[in-house]
Design a protein around this motif. Structure first.
Motif, PDB file in Angstrom:
ATOM      1  N   LEU A   1      27.940  40.479  39.167  1.00  0.00           N
ATOM      2  CA  LEU A   1      29.119  41.260  38.837  1.00  0.00           C
ATOM      3  C   LEU A   1      29.568  41.991  40.100  1.00  0.00           C
ATOM      4  CD1 LEU A   1      27.933  42.717  35.402  1.00  0.00           C
ATOM      5  CD2 LEU A   1      29.267  40.631  35.847  1.00  0.00           C
ATOM      6  N   LEU A   2      30.749  41.669  40.552  1.00  0.00           N
ATOM      7  CA  LEU A   2      31.290  42.213  41.790  1.00  0.00           C
ATOM      8  C   LEU A   2      32.099  43.458  41.455  1.00  0.00           C
ATOM      9  CD1 LEU A   2      32.253  38.688  43.014  1.00  0.00           C
ATOM     10  CD2 LEU A   2      30.389  40.080  43.951  1.00  0.00           C
ATOM     11  N   ALA A   3      31.536  44.622  41.776  1.00  0.00           N
ATOM     12  CA  ALA A   3      32.112  45.893  41.345  1.00  0.00           C
ATOM     13  C   ALA A   3      32.551  46.749  42.528  1.00  0.00           C
ATOM     14  CB  ALA A   3      31.094  46.641  40.484  1.00  0.00           C
ATOM     15  N   CYS A   4      33.122  46.109  43.528  1.00  0.00           N
ATOM     16  CA  CYS A   4      33.644  46.857  44.671  1.00  0.00           C
ATOM     17  C   CYS A   4      34.892  47.612  44.234  1.00  0.00           C
ATOM     18  CB  CYS A   4      33.934  45.905  45.825  1.00  0.00           C
ATOM     19  SG  CYS A   4      32.425  45.101  46.448  1.00  0.00           S
ATOM     20  N   ASP A   5      35.383  48.477  45.093  1.00  0.00           N
ATOM     21  CA  ASP A   5      36.488  49.365  44.737  1.00  0.00           C
ATOM     22  C   ASP A   5      37.676  48.611  44.133  1.00  0.00           C
ATOM     23  OD1 ASP A   5      34.861  51.314  45.722  1.00  0.00           O
ATOM     24  OD2 ASP A   5      36.106  51.807  47.451  1.00  0.00           O
TER      25      ASP A   5
ATOM     26  N   GLU B   1      38.281  37.372  36.752  1.00  0.00           N
ATOM     27  CA  GLU B   1      38.089  36.535  37.925  1.00  0.00           C
ATOM     28  C   GLU B   1      38.489  37.353  39.158  1.00  0.00           C
ATOM     29  OE1 GLU B   1      37.014  33.307  38.330  1.00  0.00           O
ATOM     30  OE2 GLU B   1      36.487  33.351  36.203  1.00  0.00           O
ATOM     31  N   ILE B   2      38.039  36.930  40.308  1.00  0.00           N
ATOM     32  CA  ILE B   2      38.529  37.540  41.538  1.00  0.00           C
ATOM     33  C   ILE B   2      40.026  37.239  41.636  1.00  0.00           C
ATOM     34  CG2 ILE B   2      38.452  37.388  44.068  1.00  0.00           C
ATOM     35  CD1 ILE B   2      35.433  36.854  43.810  1.00  0.00           C
ATOM     36  N   ASP B   3      40.805  38.251  41.933  1.00  0.00           N
ATOM     37  CA  ASP B   3      42.263  38.104  42.046  1.00  0.00           C
ATOM     38  C   ASP B   3      42.591  37.639  43.467  1.00  0.00           C
ATOM     39  OD1 ASP B   3      45.021  38.392  42.309  1.00  0.00           O
ATOM     40  OD2 ASP B   3      45.081  40.317  41.258  1.00  0.00           O
ATOM     41  N   MET B   4      42.781  36.337  43.621  1.00  0.00           N
ATOM     42  CA  MET B   4      43.011  35.773  44.946  1.00  0.00           C
ATOM     43  C   MET B   4      44.310  36.268  45.566  1.00  0.00           C
ATOM     44  SD  MET B   4      40.267  34.355  45.797  1.00  0.00           S
ATOM     45  CE  MET B   4      40.863  33.754  47.374  1.00  0.00           C
ATOM     46  N   ASN B   5      45.283  36.664  44.766  1.00  0.00           N
ATOM     47  CA  ASN B   5      46.509  37.227  45.351  1.00  0.00           C
ATOM     48  C   ASN B   5      46.209  38.522  46.098  1.00  0.00           C
ATOM     49  OD1 ASN B   5      48.282  35.174  44.572  1.00  0.00           O
ATOM     50  ND2 ASN B   5      48.601  36.100  42.560  1.00  0.00           N
TER      51      ASN B   5
ATOM     52  N   LEU C   1      27.345  34.245  49.191  1.00  0.00           N
ATOM     53  CA  LEU C   1      26.280  33.860  48.259  1.00  0.00           C
ATOM     54  C   LEU C   1      26.526  32.480  47.654  1.00  0.00           C
ATOM     55  CD1 LEU C   1      25.626  37.217  46.338  1.00  0.00           C
ATOM     56  CD2 LEU C   1      24.386  36.273  48.298  1.00  0.00           C
ATOM     57  N   LYS C   2      27.689  31.908  47.979  1.00  0.00           N
ATOM     58  CA  LYS C   2      28.077  30.599  47.429  1.00  0.00           C
ATOM     59  C   LYS C   2      28.038  30.615  45.900  1.00  0.00           C
ATOM     60  CE  LYS C   2      26.545  27.916  51.447  1.00  0.00           C
ATOM     61  NZ  LYS C   2      26.098  28.928  52.361  1.00  0.00           N
ATOM     62  N   LEU C   3      28.604  31.670  45.332  1.00  0.00           N
ATOM     63  CA  LEU C   3      28.611  31.834  43.879  1.00  0.00           C
ATOM     64  C   LEU C   3      29.598  30.876  43.228  1.00  0.00           C
ATOM     65  CD1 LEU C   3      28.668  35.727  43.597  1.00  0.00           C
ATOM     66  CD2 LEU C   3      26.688  34.220  43.412  1.00  0.00           C
ATOM     67  N   LYS C   4      29.147  30.205  42.203  1.00  0.00           N
ATOM     68  CA  LYS C   4      30.057  29.404  41.388  1.00  0.00           C
ATOM     69  C   LYS C   4      30.902  30.370  40.566  1.00  0.00           C
ATOM     70  CE  LYS C   4      26.443  27.137  39.782  1.00  0.00           C
ATOM     71  NZ  LYS C   4      25.619  26.321  38.908  1.00  0.00           N
ATOM     72  N   SER C   5      32.115  29.977  40.266  1.00  0.00           N
ATOM     73  CA  SER C   5      32.994  30.870  39.499  1.00  0.00           C
ATOM     74  C   SER C   5      32.402  31.191  38.126  1.00  0.00           C
ATOM     75  CB  SER C   5      34.395  30.275  39.362  1.00  0.00           C
ATOM     76  OG  SER C   5      34.333  29.040  38.700  1.00  0.00           O
ATOM     77  N   THR C   6      31.534  30.319  37.619  1.00  0.00           N
ATOM     78  CA  THR C   6      30.901  30.566  36.321  1.00  0.00           C
ATOM     79  C   THR C   6      29.802  31.624  36.407  1.00  0.00           C
ATOM     80  OG1 THR C   6      29.403  28.709  36.733  1.00  0.00           O
ATOM     81  CG2 THR C   6      31.374  28.259  35.412  1.00  0.00           C
ATOM     82  N   ASN C   7      29.352  31.945  37.599  1.00  0.00           N
ATOM     83  CA  ASN C   7      28.259  32.909  37.767  1.00  0.00           C
ATOM     84  C   ASN C   7      28.720  34.255  38.297  1.00  0.00           C
ATOM     85  OD1 ASN C   7      26.801  30.696  37.079  1.00  0.00           O
ATOM     86  ND2 ASN C   7      25.324  30.877  38.728  1.00  0.00           N
ATOM     87  N   ARG C   8      30.006  34.414  38.491  1.00  0.00           N
ATOM     88  CA  ARG C   8      30.498  35.672  39.055  1.00  0.00           C
ATOM     89  C   ARG C   8      31.655  36.213  38.219  1.00  0.00           C
ATOM     90  NH1 ARG C   8      33.686  32.546  43.724  1.00  0.00           N
ATOM     91  NH2 ARG C   8      35.735  32.627  42.737  1.00  0.00           N
ATOM     92  N   ARG C   9      31.731  37.526  38.165  1.00  0.00           N
ATOM     93  CA  ARG C   9      32.835  38.192  37.485  1.00  0.00           C
ATOM     94  C   ARG C   9      33.186  39.444  38.297  1.00  0.00           C
ATOM     95  NH1 ARG C   9      35.945  35.539  34.362  1.00  0.00           N
ATOM     96  NH2 ARG C   9      36.419  37.308  33.063  1.00  0.00           N
TER      97      ARG C   9
END
Length: 178
Positions: free
Chosen positions: A83-87, A132-136, A103-111
């Motif tokens: 779980l990516l909880a940066c600012d 999901e990570i907001d690529m924009n 970390l080469k995280l698959k999109s299924t393993n990260r939120r």
């Protein structure tokens, strides 16, 4: 069978203990301490011929952080959740993306967790409503960083050459951030 724990990556170390207390023993809460990759200072680090692609490197002062994150991920198995909880801003989005990439995280393993206060309710709600990570946002931060580098590398030397000599010698001129 050993159950893997969910890893939570915060940006700031000062929040780790409080968030760990909220989440309990099924989580490992750690911090990346801000940006872990950047454009090396010694060169432009932008591939102008290839769609202005940035050439990131792990920041020297963060190599130990990256090593710790990789060890945590490896220890908990390649299928553990991160779980990516940066600012909650474009810098935090970018940092989260850099962590996921390293970390080469698959999109299924990260939120991506988004919250604006460090309370149990806010943290638990962000897990329930993870994204999901907001690529924009990542691209927005990346574009700003690329422009900083391009403008800084082009204009700052001109400032030094033409203006610095008549300016206060103790203050270095810089084109600054875009």
């Amino acid at each position: 069978i050993k159950m893997s724990k969910t890893i939570v990556v915060l940006e700031s170390k000062s929040k780790v203990d409080k968030v760990q207390k909220f989440l309990g023993s099924n989580y490992i809460v750690t911090a990346c301490l801000g940006h872990i990759r950047d454009l090396p200072h010694s060169k432009l680090s932008i591939d102008i011929e290839n769609r202005f692609t940035p050439n990131y490197e792990i920041t020297e002062s963060k190599k130990h952080v990256v090593k710790k994150l990789k060890e945590l991920y490896k220890t908990n198995g390649k299928d553990c959740k991160v779980l990516l909880a940066c600012d909650y801003d474009r810098e935090g989005e970018s940092i989260s993306w850099h962590v996921a990439e390293l970390l080469k995280l698959k999109s299924t393993n990260r939120r991506r967790l988004l919250f604006t206060e460090i309370t149990k309710t806010a943290i638990l709600d962000s897990i329930k409503n993870s994204k999901e990570i907001d690529m924009n946002r990542v691209y927005a931060q990346q574009a700003r960083r690329i422009l900083d580098r391009l403008i800084g590398y082009i204009i700052t030397p001109i400032l030094w050459k033409h203006i610095q000599s008549s300016y206060n010698k103790n203050n270095a001129l810089s084109a600054g951030r875009v």
